[in-house]
Design an enzyme around this catalytic site. Sequence first.
Site, short mmCIF file in Angstrom:
data_model
loop_
_atom_site.label_atom_id
_atom_site.label_comp_id
_atom_site.label_asym_id
_atom_site.label_seq_id
_atom_site.Cartn_x
_atom_site.Cartn_y
_atom_site.Cartn_z
N SER A 143 -10.45 4.39 6.26
CA SER A 143 -10.34 3.59 6.14
C SER A 143 -11.44 2.35 5.44
CB SER A 143 -9.06 2.47 7.09
OG SER A 143 -8.69 1.54 5.90
N TYR A 156 -3.64 -1.18 13.32
CA TYR A 156 -4.63 -0.12 11.99
C TYR A 156 -6.16 0.22 12.54
CZ TYR A 156 -4.51 2.06 8.09
OH TYR A 156 -4.72 2.95 7.17
#
Length: 246
Positions: A143, A156
Site C-alpha cells: 500500500s 495498518y
Amino acid sequence: MTQLSNQTAIITGASSGIGEAIAHRLADQGANVVLAARRSERLQELSADIEKQYGTKAKVVETDVTNKEEVENLVKEAYDSFGSVDIFVNNAGVMLLSFLKNDHVEEWEQMVDVNIKGVLYGIHAALPTMLEQGSGHMINVSSVAGHEVFPSSTVYSATKYAVKALSMGMEKELASTNVRVTNISPGAVDTELTDHITDDDVLEMFKDRSMTPLNAEDIAAAVTYAVTQPKNVNVNEVIVRPLNQS
C-alpha cells in the site's frame, strides 16, 4: 496466443475489489486462475463468469489466509489441478484504520494476522514449488501506507511496511533463481476495505475528504503489466496513486 496462456495464477482475497479485478485481468491474458477467499459463494459466481468470458479455467478454493494449513492446501489444489504455480498474488488484506488512543487491540491483531502472517503463509506455501520449477512470480500487494504514515494508519502502515520489507528481502534472496518478485503499492482505491472501519474518529475524519479514488481495475492493470514483462525483466515495485493524491 495471449501472454499468460497455460500459466496458473493464484489470487488471494479474490472475492471482491482488487483481487476480483486481478483475476479477470489475468484470465483475459490466458491464465488459469485459482480463486481464494473465505466467501465461497462469491468465488463460485466469479469462477463461472471468468470461464464464460475468457474460456480459461477458474478453480475455487475456499481459504482463510490466517490458517497456514489452508494456504498450503490452496497451493496443493492449484498444482494438482494445473501442474504448475506460475503466479501467486498475495492480495488478501484488511484496513482497520483507528487512532492508537482508541485502543482497538483486536483489530490490530487481525491486521497482523491477515496482512503479515497471511503473506508469509503464501510465500511459505508457493515458493518451494516455484523454486523447484525454476520459475514463478510472487506479487505482494502492499500500500502507499507502506511508504508513509498518516493519522489513524499507524498499525495498518506497520503491516504494509512489513509487506514491502518482505518483498525487498525476497528480491535479494531470489535474484538468481528466476523467481520474480513485485511489490504493488496502491493508493486510495474504491473497494470494500473502508466499509470495515469501526473507529468513529476515523469515519468523521473521512467525511472531510474529497479525493476521487482509483478503481480496482487500475491496480489489476499494474499487476498485469508486471507479470507480462519479458522473462529477463523483474519489475520490483509499482506505486499507483490517484491523480489528485499527493
